[in-house]
Motif scaffolding. Structure first.
Motif, mmCIF file in Angstrom:
data_model
loop_
_atom_site.group_PDB
_atom_site.id
_atom_site.type_symbol
_atom_site.label_atom_id
_atom_site.label_comp_id
_atom_site.label_asym_id
_atom_site.label_seq_id
_atom_site.Cartn_x
_atom_site.Cartn_y
_atom_site.Cartn_z
ATOM 1 N N MET A 1 19.305 -5.265 21.804
ATOM 2 C CA MET A 1 18.763 -5.086 20.578
ATOM 3 C C MET A 1 19.537 -4.081 19.732
ATOM 4 O O MET A 1 19.939 -3.295 20.410
ATOM 5 C CB MET A 1 17.410 -4.431 20.897
ATOM 6 C CG MET A 1 16.475 -4.136 19.446
ATOM 7 S SD MET A 1 15.163 -3.550 19.819
ATOM 8 C CE MET A 1 15.089 -1.922 20.306
ATOM 9 N N SER A 2 19.907 -4.464 18.565
ATOM 10 C CA SER A 2 20.743 -3.725 17.793
ATOM 11 C C SER A 2 20.050 -2.467 17.187
ATOM 12 O O SER A 2 18.921 -2.437 17.143
ATOM 13 C CB SER A 2 21.252 -4.567 16.464
ATOM 14 O OG SER A 2 20.133 -5.001 15.491
ATOM 15 N N ILE A 3 20.904 -1.571 17.139
ATOM 16 C CA ILE A 3 20.515 -0.091 16.682
ATOM 17 C C ILE A 3 20.637 0.052 15.204
ATOM 18 O O ILE A 3 21.477 -0.453 14.488
ATOM 19 C CB ILE A 3 21.462 1.195 17.299
ATOM 20 C CG1 ILE A 3 21.287 0.941 18.819
ATOM 21 C CG2 ILE A 3 21.005 2.415 16.916
ATOM 22 C CD1 ILE A 3 22.110 1.982 19.522
ATOM 23 N N PRO A 4 19.452 0.364 14.487
ATOM 24 C CA PRO A 4 19.426 0.355 13.175
ATOM 25 C C PRO A 4 20.591 1.442 12.705
ATOM 26 O O PRO A 4 20.610 2.310 13.254
ATOM 27 C CB PRO A 4 18.096 0.491 12.738
ATOM 28 C CG PRO A 4 17.574 1.233 13.963
ATOM 29 C CD PRO A 4 18.095 0.899 15.033
ATOM 30 N N PRO A 5 20.997 1.289 11.275
ATOM 31 C CA PRO A 5 21.904 2.233 10.824
ATOM 32 C C PRO A 5 21.402 3.492 10.480
ATOM 33 O O PRO A 5 20.010 3.570 10.089
ATOM 34 C CB PRO A 5 22.574 1.453 9.508
ATOM 35 C CG PRO A 5 22.299 0.146 9.473
ATOM 36 C CD PRO A 5 21.093 0.036 10.321
ATOM 37 N N LYS A 6 22.028 4.710 10.689
ATOM 38 C CA LYS A 6 21.490 5.893 10.508
ATOM 39 C C LYS A 6 21.013 6.323 9.038
ATOM 40 O O LYS A 6 20.567 7.198 8.698
ATOM 41 C CB LYS A 6 22.368 7.149 11.252
ATOM 42 C CG LYS A 6 22.370 6.826 12.550
ATOM 43 C CD LYS A 6 23.156 8.064 13.357
ATOM 44 C CE LYS A 6 23.082 7.909 14.807
ATOM 45 N NZ LYS A 6 23.993 9.091 15.407
ATOM 46 N N VAL A 7 21.754 5.604 8.142
ATOM 47 C CA VAL A 7 21.597 5.478 6.586
ATOM 48 C C VAL A 7 21.366 4.162 6.010
ATOM 49 O O VAL A 7 22.242 3.275 6.498
ATOM 50 C CB VAL A 7 22.622 6.400 6.035
ATOM 51 C CG1 VAL A 7 22.327 6.392 4.458
ATOM 52 C CG2 VAL A 7 22.611 7.778 6.385
ATOM 53 N N LEU A 8 20.604 3.958 5.360
ATOM 54 C CA LEU A 8 20.144 2.535 4.845
ATOM 55 C C LEU A 8 20.526 2.781 3.399
ATOM 56 O O LEU A 8 20.223 3.779 2.573
ATOM 57 C CB LEU A 8 18.852 1.930 5.023
ATOM 58 C CG LEU A 8 18.432 1.952 6.654
ATOM 59 C CD1 LEU A 8 16.954 1.740 6.499
ATOM 60 C CD2 LEU A 8 18.979 0.987 7.272
ATOM 61 N N THR A 9 20.879 1.514 2.882
ATOM 62 C CA THR A 9 20.982 1.509 1.397
ATOM 63 C C THR A 9 20.481 0.373 0.897
ATOM 64 O O THR A 9 20.630 -0.778 1.373
ATOM 65 C CB THR A 9 22.536 1.501 0.824
ATOM 66 O OG1 THR A 9 23.363 0.517 1.543
ATOM 67 C CG2 THR A 9 23.326 2.710 1.238
ATOM 68 N N GLU A 10 19.640 0.209 -0.446
ATOM 69 C CA GLU A 10 19.114 -0.700 -0.888
ATOM 70 C C GLU A 10 19.412 -0.907 -2.427
ATOM 71 O O GLU A 10 18.900 0.237 -3.188
ATOM 72 C CB GLU A 10 17.574 -1.094 -0.529
ATOM 73 C CG GLU A 10 16.818 -1.914 -1.409
ATOM 74 C CD GLU A 10 15.463 -2.053 -1.116
ATOM 75 O OE1 GLU A 10 14.767 -2.965 -1.684
ATOM 76 O OE2 GLU A 10 14.889 -0.877 -0.431
ATOM 77 N N MET A 20 17.983 8.325 4.842
ATOM 78 C CA MET A 20 18.231 8.756 5.950
ATOM 79 C C MET A 20 17.187 8.153 6.881
ATOM 80 O O MET A 20 16.052 8.391 6.857
ATOM 81 C CB MET A 20 18.223 10.396 5.830
ATOM 82 C CG MET A 20 19.131 10.831 4.846
ATOM 83 S SD MET A 20 18.944 12.763 4.593
ATOM 84 C CE MET A 20 17.476 12.740 3.570
ATOM 85 N N ASN A 21 18.078 7.483 7.811
ATOM 86 C CA ASN A 21 17.177 6.765 8.723
ATOM 87 C C ASN A 21 17.199 7.150 10.271
ATOM 88 O O ASN A 21 17.672 6.356 11.193
ATOM 89 C CB ASN A 21 17.499 5.248 8.561
ATOM 90 C CG ASN A 21 16.674 4.523 9.276
ATOM 91 O OD1 ASN A 21 15.444 4.529 9.280
ATOM 92 N ND2 ASN A 21 17.227 3.252 10.014
ATOM 93 N N THR A 56 16.078 9.541 -0.013
ATOM 94 C CA THR A 56 14.657 9.797 0.807
ATOM 95 C C THR A 56 15.129 9.748 2.279
ATOM 96 O O THR A 56 16.235 9.485 2.671
ATOM 97 C CB THR A 56 13.803 8.595 0.207
ATOM 98 O OG1 THR A 56 12.366 8.989 0.887
ATOM 99 C CG2 THR A 56 14.249 7.479 0.914
ATOM 100 N N GLY A 57 14.117 10.011 2.968
ATOM 101 C CA GLY A 57 14.103 9.907 4.428
ATOM 102 C C GLY A 57 12.933 8.947 5.184
ATOM 103 O O GLY A 57 12.027 8.803 4.227
#
Length: 257
Positions: A1-10, A20-21, A56-57
């Motif tokens: 299972m892939s680890i989600p990025p620690k910071v997401l952008t949209e 901040m993820n 945001t977080g």
């Protein structure tokens, strides 16, 4: 299972939402998180069709600051980024940035808020500078930025006791712009960012840079430097579009350049 990025952008139209993820650790920041946040802010500044950012977080908290376990494991050595620690402290973005705060914004989390231009907070949000409780010294900007945003004695109470202050108190004293129901901070921040888009993006960026840098200028220097920074708006295609739209009584179609 892939680890989600620690910071997401949209990207939402002309708005970049940066999240901040690391919800499992209340979005505290390690070196990788700081690098990713720095890269996200570079994207905001460098991409012409991005006009405003929202920070945001994930998971119901903004951020609890630096990852103390990671710092301890590295013997206190923090790698840093071109924008300073946390990916933002020393060089916030040139474009407007809105903080959307749920839960805790403490230590470096509060200092990240202080790097933002507008703050929307949940009524349940808590703000604190608790470093002294661990015999640490806040070095992300709180000790010199916070006393310029809220009354001196309240700032000193926060930094010397480490005790948290709620969103309503921070709103009353001017740190927080808007207080919303829990769970609504991001939606309100994005809505506010979209309202800013009626304005010329190069003018927004120039205006922010003049306001944030002016504290370091004498009055004589201010009139010189503001003219230099204003050039990015005055010499832009957007200025011509703004004047044309006014003359033609239509909505401007901004390009960010």
């Amino acid at each position: 299972m892939s680890i989600p990025p620690k910071v997401l952008t949209e990207q939402r139209g002309h708005v970049l939402v940066i999240t901040m993820n690391r919800p499992e650790v209340m979005n505290c920041s390690d070196d990788e998180t700081a690098d990713l946040l720095c890269a996200a802010l570079d994207l905001l500044d460098e991409q012409d069709d991005l006009f405003v950012g929202v920070l945001t977080g994930a998971g119901g908290n903004f951020s609890t600051g630096g990852d103390l376990k990671a710092i301890r494991a590295s013997d206190g050595v923090i790698k840093g980024t071109p924008r300073g620690d946390f990916g933002i402290f020393q060089r916030p973005p040139d474009k407007p940035l809105i903080a959307a705060v749920e839960g805790f914004a403490v230590a470096g989390g509060l200092e990240a808020c202080l790097c933002c231009d507008l703050i929307v907070a949940s009524s349940a949000a808590q703000f604190a500078v608790p470093e002294v409780r661990h015999n640490l010294v806040a070095q992300g900007g709180a000790l010199f930025r916070l006393p310029t945003r809220i009354p001196y004695h309240l700032a000193m109470e926060m930094v010397l006791t480490g005790e948290p202050q709620g969103a309503e108190a921070m709103h009353r004293h001017g740190l927080v712009n808007r207080v919303v129901e829990p769970g609504q901070a991001l939606a309100e921040a994005v809505h506010w960012a979209e309202q800013l888009l009626v304005n010329g993006p190069t003018a927004l960026a120039a205006t922010k840079q003049i306001v944030t840098r002016a504290r370091d200028w004498t009055q004589a220097e201010a009139f010189v430097h503001q003219k230099e920074l204003a050039r990015q708006a005055i010499d832009s295609a957007d200025r011509h579009e703004g004047l044309a739209a006014f003359a033609e009584k239509r909505t401007p179609q901004w390009k960010g350049r």
